[in-house]
Design an enzyme around this catalytic site. Structure first.
Site, PDB file in Angstrom:
ATOM      1  N   LYS A   2       0.833  -1.220   0.000  1.00 15.14           N
ATOM      2  CA  LYS A   2       0.000   0.000   0.000  1.00 15.14           C
ATOM      3  C   LYS A   2       0.858   1.256   0.000  1.00 15.14           C
ATOM      4  CE  LYS A   2      -1.669   1.621   4.033  1.00 15.14           C
ATOM      5  NZ  LYS A   2      -1.456   3.035   4.383  1.00 15.14           N
ATOM      6  N   ASN A   3       1.825   1.295   0.923  1.00 16.96           N
ATOM      7  CA  ASN A   3       2.578   2.540   1.095  1.00 16.96           C
ATOM      8  C   ASN A   3       3.596   2.787  -0.009  1.00 16.96           C
ATOM      9  OD1 ASN A   3       1.055   3.109   3.293  1.00 16.96           O
ATOM     10  ND2 ASN A   3       2.589   2.486   4.809  1.00 16.96           N
ATOM     11  N   ARG A  54      -4.189  10.925   4.097  1.00 13.33           N
ATOM     12  CA  ARG A  54      -3.056  11.850   4.166  1.00 13.33           C
ATOM     13  C   ARG A  54      -2.066  11.636   3.034  1.00 13.33           C
ATOM     14  NH1 ARG A  54      -1.450  14.237   8.540  1.00 13.33           N
ATOM     15  NH2 ARG A  54       0.649  13.961   7.754  1.00 13.33           N
ATOM     16  N   CYS A  59      -4.189  13.190  12.509  1.00 15.99           N
ATOM     17  CA  CYS A  59      -5.056  12.016  12.369  1.00 15.99           C
ATOM     18  C   CYS A  59      -5.049  11.289  13.693  1.00 15.99           C
ATOM     19  CB  CYS A  59      -4.648  11.141  11.205  1.00 15.99           C
ATOM     20  SG  CYS A  59      -3.264  10.113  11.530  1.00 15.99           S
ATOM     21  N   ARG A 109       1.176  14.481  12.972  1.00 20.19           N
ATOM     22  CA  ARG A 109       1.617  14.210  11.602  1.00 20.19           C
ATOM     23  C   ARG A 109       1.757  15.484  10.771  1.00 20.19           C
ATOM     24  NH1 ARG A 109      -1.017   8.793   9.384  1.00 20.19           N
ATOM     25  NH2 ARG A 109       0.939   8.724   8.269  1.00 20.19           N
ATOM     26  N   ASP A 141       5.696  19.984   7.860  1.00 19.21           N
ATOM     27  CA  ASP A 141       6.632  21.112   7.773  1.00 19.21           C
ATOM     28  C   ASP A 141       7.900  20.780   6.969  1.00 19.21           C
ATOM     29  OD1 ASP A 141       6.905  19.414   9.998  1.00 19.21           O
ATOM     30  OD2 ASP A 141       8.158  20.825  11.086  1.00 19.21           O
ATOM     31  N   ASP A 165       4.340   0.451  12.180  1.00 22.32           N
ATOM     32  CA  ASP A 165       3.101  -0.114  11.633  1.00 22.32           C
ATOM     33  C   ASP A 165       2.852  -1.552  12.115  1.00 22.32           C
ATOM     34  OD1 ASP A 165       2.731   2.280  10.361  1.00 22.32           O
ATOM     35  OD2 ASP A 165       3.491   1.604   8.426  1.00 22.32           O
ATOM     36  N   ARG A 203      -8.717  -0.042   4.466  1.00 26.51           N
ATOM     37  CA  ARG A 203      -7.783   0.909   3.847  1.00 26.51           C
ATOM     38  C   ARG A 203      -6.480   0.223   3.457  1.00 26.51           C
ATOM     39  NH1 ARG A 203      -7.001   6.422   6.858  1.00 26.51           N
ATOM     40  NH2 ARG A 203      -5.662   6.497   5.044  1.00 26.51           N
TER      41      ARG A 203
END
Ligand code: EPU
Length: 439
Positions: free
Chosen positions: A23-24, A95, A119, A124, A127, A310, A402
């Site tokens: 996913k990421n 996000r 979140c 999170r 910057d 995670d 998700r």
């Protein structure tokens, strides 16, 4: 529709399961497709709600896509980009949509992207993304909840990240692809997903080196150097770790296929210290098993190659019934222990003090009704349900959907007793191996 999982715990998971695309990684590859004025095909795309959201972001920008859910591929045609705006409605849902900022800056030199809020798991901030883009020459205004970035040209420079942020590294890599000269990102994130993005960018004609180390160099190329390509996403190391943990948690034995074992070195080492057996079955398959009660361990979540945040909630679930006391320190997020109250409701003995959790192993968990508070906490509760005696109901499955493709189907395939049902009209949605009279 209030979908829930009903789990009958106590079955050892056995057999084989195949892991999907990461996913990421895939979310960032999809964002990167807009750099190419043509078609790009990505394989090993899992069917997840987050993928649907990213495809909606691309479609809003004017890109066309064809998503073949059987082949698990997506073709994105970004020949025409007609908008530079990523709407709040989409960025607030996910996000990772913020990654489109760097891609749009590369392609259009201008982008208007909604600022993601905090979140559930933490503040999170973004910057580092903003400061990095400014260092490349972008003028940035933040107005009405949107980041408006603009540059007549981007010029490569040295950028030092205060912490190795995954998203900032990716956004800056994307922004630097077509910049003039070289960009050097120091203290860059080293996650496998960063390497996958770099490999993808090089496949479409960019010049990126050093990904996977703390210093990434992007030599700017001309837009006409970028071209159509096909690319296969890496396997999802967090999904793989989740299934390994589920097998260990239930004292089972299974082969996890389509895994890059090197991506899980730290996690595997901890599982072995807990008493699990982990063997390389094939270059991309791991056999995992566990016969006895686990030993307790301590761990601290860290950027890659450290213990992945995670998998923290999932590892905590393993500690709930281990022999002894385990101490977890969550160093990436301020609020990533949201699974704790629900694990306690299942009988776990966990003391939480700021970013430390002290888990005293109990003999067994008992089934209860619990609710996913975020993606990984949700997966942790499903594993707790598989370990527990009796029945567990897991609510708020939209979090789990998700990031886990066909989660209950894969668990059922391993012999776990889990079904998805719709509470409102008691409809069975996915048939698992389960006593249907429980509905
Ligand atoms: N941070 C800042 N400023 C920034 C950027 C980050 O202070 O400009 C802080 C964050 O607040 C956080 C820490 O740095 O405390 C790490 O954030 P990072 O930017 O590395 O994370 P991310 O890119 O937002 C990705 C994954 C997360 C995963 C983290 C860390 C995606 C879509 N998300 O998030 O995955 O936890 O890296 O490995 O790639 C998940 O899949 O469940 C998930 C949350």
């Amino acid at each position: 529709m209030a979908e829930k999982f009903k789990i009958q715990g106590g079955e050892p998971l056995k057999g084989e399961v195949s892991i999907g695309g990461a996913k990421n990684a895939v979310l960032k590859l999809l964002a990167a497709t807009i750099l190419v004025k043509g078609s790009t095909k990505i394989y090993n795309v899992p069917h997840l709600t987050d993928v649907d959201i990213m495809l909606n972001v691309l479609s809003d920008l004017g890109a066309k896509f064809v998503y073949d859910k059987v082949e698990k591929s997506v073709v994105v045609d970004a020949s025409n980009i007609t908008s530079i705006t990523a709407k709040y409605e989409l960025v607030s849902k996910m996000r990772a949509s913020f990654i489109i900022l760097g891609a749009l800056m590369s392609r259009c030199r201008e982008a208007i992207v909604a600022l993601p809020g905090g979140c559930a798991i933490g503040e999170r901030r973004v910057d580092f993304h903003i400061k990095g883009l400014e260092a490349l020459g972008a003028k940035i205004k933040i107005e009405n909840g949107y980041v408006h970035a603009k540059a007549s040209k981007l010029v490569g420079t040295d950028i030092y990240l205060d912490i190795p942020s995954v998203g900032a590294t990716e956004n800056l890599m994307l922004a630097a692809v077509l910049a003039e000269g070289s960009t050097r990102i120091q203290n860059a994130a080293q996650e496998p997903e960063i390497v996958d993005l770099a490999n993808f960018l090089n496949t479409i004609g960019a010049d990126v080196s050093g990904a996977g180390t703390s210093e990434i160099v992007i030599n700017g190329v001309k837009a006409e150097n970028l071209h159509s390509a096909e690319y296969t996403t890496i396997p999802d190391r967090i999904e793989a770790g989740t299934f390994m943990a589920a097998v260990v948690a239930t004292r089972g034995k299974a082969v996890i296929r389509n895994v890059y074992p090197a991506h899980l070195t730290f996690f595997n080492d901890k599982l072995i210290k807990m008493g699990a057996s982990i063997k390389l079955a094939e270059p991309t398959a791991i056999e995992v098993s566990c016969k006895n009660r686990l030993n307790s361990i301590n761990f601290v979540t860290q950027p890659y190659p450290g213990f992945p945040t995670d998998l923290q909630a999932i590892a905590m679930t393993l500690l709930t019934t281990s022999n002894g006391v385990g101490i977890i320190t969550e160093s990436l997020y301020e609020n990533r222990f949201m699974q704790v109250p629900d694990l306690r409701r299942m009988g776990a003995d966990i003391h939480q003090d700021r970013n430390h959790a002290i888990v005293k192993g109990v003999k067994h968990l008992t089934g209860a009704t619990v609710a996913a508070s975020d993606l990984r906490a949700g997966a942790a509760l499903v594993i707790a349900g598989l370990m527990a005696s009796g029945e567990t109901i897991v609510e708020k499955l939209h979090h789990i959907d998700r990031g886990y493709e066909e989660f209950e189907k894969k668990i059922s395939q391993l012999g776990g007793k889990i079904i998805r049902y719709d509470d409102e009209n008691e409809n069975l949605i996915t048939k698992g191996v389960f006593n249907e009279s429980c509905l």
